[in-house]
Design a protein around this motif. Structure first.
Motif, short mmCIF file in Angstrom:
data_model
loop_
_atom_site.label_atom_id
_atom_site.label_comp_id
_atom_site.label_asym_id
_atom_site.label_seq_id
_atom_site.Cartn_x
_atom_site.Cartn_y
_atom_site.Cartn_z
N LEU A 170 -2.20 2.78 -2.35
CA LEU A 170 -3.35 3.69 -1.82
C LEU A 170 -3.37 5.04 -2.17
CD1 LEU A 170 -2.65 2.38 1.98
CD2 LEU A 170 -4.10 1.53 0.24
N PRO A 171 -4.35 6.02 -1.96
CA PRO A 171 -4.40 7.15 -2.36
C PRO A 171 -3.28 7.88 -1.57
CG PRO A 171 -6.66 6.48 -2.07
CD PRO A 171 -5.57 5.35 -1.54
N ARG A 172 -2.67 9.12 -2.06
CA ARG A 172 -1.76 9.88 -1.36
C ARG A 172 -2.51 10.65 -0.33
NH1 ARG A 172 0.79 12.21 -6.68
NH2 ARG A 172 -1.45 12.41 -7.17
N VAL A 173 -1.61 11.03 0.75
CA VAL A 173 -2.08 11.89 1.71
C VAL A 173 -1.69 13.31 1.62
CG1 VAL A 173 -1.72 12.28 4.43
CG2 VAL A 173 -1.60 9.81 3.27
N GLY A 174 -2.72 14.21 2.12
CA GLY A 174 -2.58 15.67 2.08
C GLY A 174 -2.51 16.60 0.85
N VAL A 175 -3.12 15.72 -0.13
CA VAL A 175 -3.48 16.37 -1.40
C VAL A 175 -4.78 16.56 -1.88
CG1 VAL A 175 -1.31 14.99 -2.53
CG2 VAL A 175 -3.55 14.21 -2.82
N ASN A 176 -5.25 17.36 -2.48
CA ASN A 176 -6.50 17.83 -2.68
C ASN A 176 -7.27 16.68 -3.35
OD1 ASN A 176 -8.78 18.90 -3.66
ND2 ASN A 176 -8.04 20.31 -5.08
N PRO A 177 -8.00 15.69 -2.77
CA PRO A 177 -8.74 14.77 -3.17
C PRO A 177 -9.69 15.19 -4.35
CG PRO A 177 -9.84 15.52 -1.11
CD PRO A 177 -8.70 16.40 -1.33
N ASN A 178 -10.08 16.46 -4.53
CA ASN A 178 -11.02 16.65 -5.70
C ASN A 178 -10.44 16.82 -6.99
OD1 ASN A 178 -13.42 16.17 -3.83
ND2 ASN A 178 -12.90 18.25 -2.97
N ALA A 179 -8.99 17.19 -7.04
CA ALA A 179 -8.30 17.33 -8.18
C ALA A 179 -8.27 16.24 -8.94
CB ALA A 179 -6.95 18.00 -7.83
N ALA A 180 -7.78 16.43 -10.29
CA ALA A 180 -7.84 15.14 -11.22
C ALA A 180 -6.87 13.97 -10.87
CB ALA A 180 -7.59 15.71 -12.68
N SER A 181 -5.83 14.26 -10.05
CA SER A 181 -5.13 13.11 -9.46
C SER A 181 -5.13 12.94 -8.00
CB SER A 181 -3.53 13.84 -9.77
OG SER A 181 -3.37 14.08 -11.16
N GLY A 182 -6.06 13.58 -7.58
CA GLY A 182 -6.27 13.50 -6.19
C GLY A 182 -6.42 12.01 -5.48
N GLN A 183 -7.00 11.09 -5.98
CA GLN A 183 -7.51 9.95 -5.55
C GLN A 183 -6.67 8.68 -6.24
OE1 GLN A 183 -9.65 9.27 -2.97
NE2 GLN A 183 -9.88 11.46 -2.74
N LEU A 184 -5.49 8.98 -7.01
CA LEU A 184 -4.80 8.13 -7.51
C LEU A 184 -3.86 7.12 -6.60
CD1 LEU A 184 -3.08 9.88 -10.66
CD2 LEU A 184 -4.94 8.48 -10.68
N PRO A 185 -4.06 6.12 -6.83
CA PRO A 185 -3.05 5.14 -5.84
C PRO A 185 -1.65 5.10 -5.85
CG PRO A 185 -4.24 3.75 -7.46
CD PRO A 185 -4.51 5.23 -7.77
N LEU A 186 -1.12 6.25 -5.71
CA LEU A 186 0.30 6.39 -5.81
C LEU A 186 1.24 6.52 -4.57
CD1 LEU A 186 0.21 9.10 -8.54
CD2 LEU A 186 0.76 6.64 -8.90
N ARG A 187 0.38 5.87 -3.32
CA ARG A 187 1.38 5.73 -2.06
C ARG A 187 1.60 4.35 -1.79
NH1 ARG A 187 -0.69 5.82 3.54
NH2 ARG A 187 -2.79 5.99 2.78
N PHE A 188 2.86 4.12 -1.75
CA PHE A 188 2.83 2.44 -1.84
C PHE A 188 3.37 2.17 -0.54
CE2 PHE A 188 3.34 3.89 -5.96
CZ PHE A 188 2.50 2.90 -6.74
N VAL A 189 2.91 1.16 0.32
CA VAL A 189 3.11 1.05 1.77
C VAL A 189 3.44 -0.47 1.76
CG1 VAL A 189 1.75 2.87 2.32
CG2 VAL A 189 0.68 0.56 2.55
N VAL A 190 4.29 -0.89 3.12
CA VAL A 190 4.21 -2.09 3.34
C VAL A 190 3.19 -2.52 4.34
CG1 VAL A 190 5.89 -3.78 4.54
CG2 VAL A 190 6.80 -1.72 3.51
N ALA A 191 2.30 -3.33 3.75
CA ALA A 191 0.78 -3.51 4.34
C ALA A 191 1.20 -4.39 5.85
CB ALA A 191 0.32 -4.70 3.55
N GLY A 192 0.49 -3.79 6.84
CA GLY A 192 0.40 -4.13 8.09
C GLY A 192 1.55 -3.59 8.96
N ASN A 193 2.66 -2.74 8.35
CA ASN A 193 3.67 -2.03 9.13
C ASN A 193 3.02 -1.10 10.05
OD1 ASN A 193 6.12 -0.26 9.77
ND2 ASN A 193 6.97 -2.19 8.71
#
Length: 211
Positions: A170-193
């Motif tokens: 998923l996209p990371r939390v608390g980073v500038n979403p408009n910056a070049a890396s802002g929407q990269l899916p670099l947050r990894f989670v256990v689905a449904g936890n």
């Protein structure tokens, strides 16, 4: 519990940070004091990819006393303060390659009553965020900053682990979403936890997303 199953520098060797972040999910983060050991299963881990990552503290090679741990060897602890919260980052790559993983959430599993006491909260609010989990563990200073994880009171135990049924990127939390890396899916989670930092209650799974 065998110390040989604690993460050390070898765990990080020869693989990219995004792969390491996913490998950490389901392992147990421990904080060991003379009085008690507390901890939980890592359910959310966020990768930061160094000098080309607009959200990283080392973007464009920035280097300061604050971010110096990122430039040390793999397994170095980077504990920093952000808006009155202490956060835990673990360096993942060889020295001078400033990449790391922010541990964003854990599911209490080792002495959970102590974590609840430390946080003064119960339920998912105990550890469903990076500042909260540090409060719950009882870490409210930077005393272990710059230490190698296996020389510290913190440990990641690969022997006490559960296997996620599904890992989401998923996209990371608390980073500038408009910056070049802002929407990269670099947050990894256990689905449904239910302990994820931004999950809606309707998306909780009764088995917390474990196989």
């Amino acid at each position: 519990m065998s110390h040989s199953q604690y993460v050390n520098a070898d765990f990080f060797t020869g693989r990219p940070t995004i792969e390491i972040a996913q490998a950490l999910l389901g392992s147990t983060l421990l904080y060991r004091t003379p009085e008690i050991t507390g901890g939980g299963l890592i359910v959310e881990a966020e990768a930061y990819l160094g000098t080309n990552d607009t959200a990283a503290h080392a973007f464009k090679g920035r280097r300061s006393a604050f971010s110096e741990p990122l430039y040390r060897g793999p397994g170095t602890l980077y504990i920093y303060r952000l808006r009155a919260n202490y956060l835990l980052d673990i360096v993942t790559q060889p020295a001078e390659t400033p990449e790391g993983i922010l541990i964003r959430a854990i599911e209490p599993s080792i002495n959970p009553e102590q974590l609840i006491k430390n946080r003064g909260k119960s339920g998912v609010l105990v550890t469903n965020g990076p500042g909260k989990l540090m409060q719950a563990l009882g870490i409210q200073d930077q005393g272990m900053n710059l230490m190698a994880i296996n020389d510290s009171q913190l440990a990641v135990d690969l022997g006490q682990r559960k296997v996620p049924r599904q890992i989401l990127a998923l996209p990371r939390v608390g980073v500038n979403p408009n910056a070049a890396s802002g929407q990269l899916p670099l947050r990894f989670v256990v689905a449904g936890n239910p302990y994820l930092s931004d999950i809606k209650k309707r998306d909780w799974q009764s088995d917390h997303g474990w196989k």
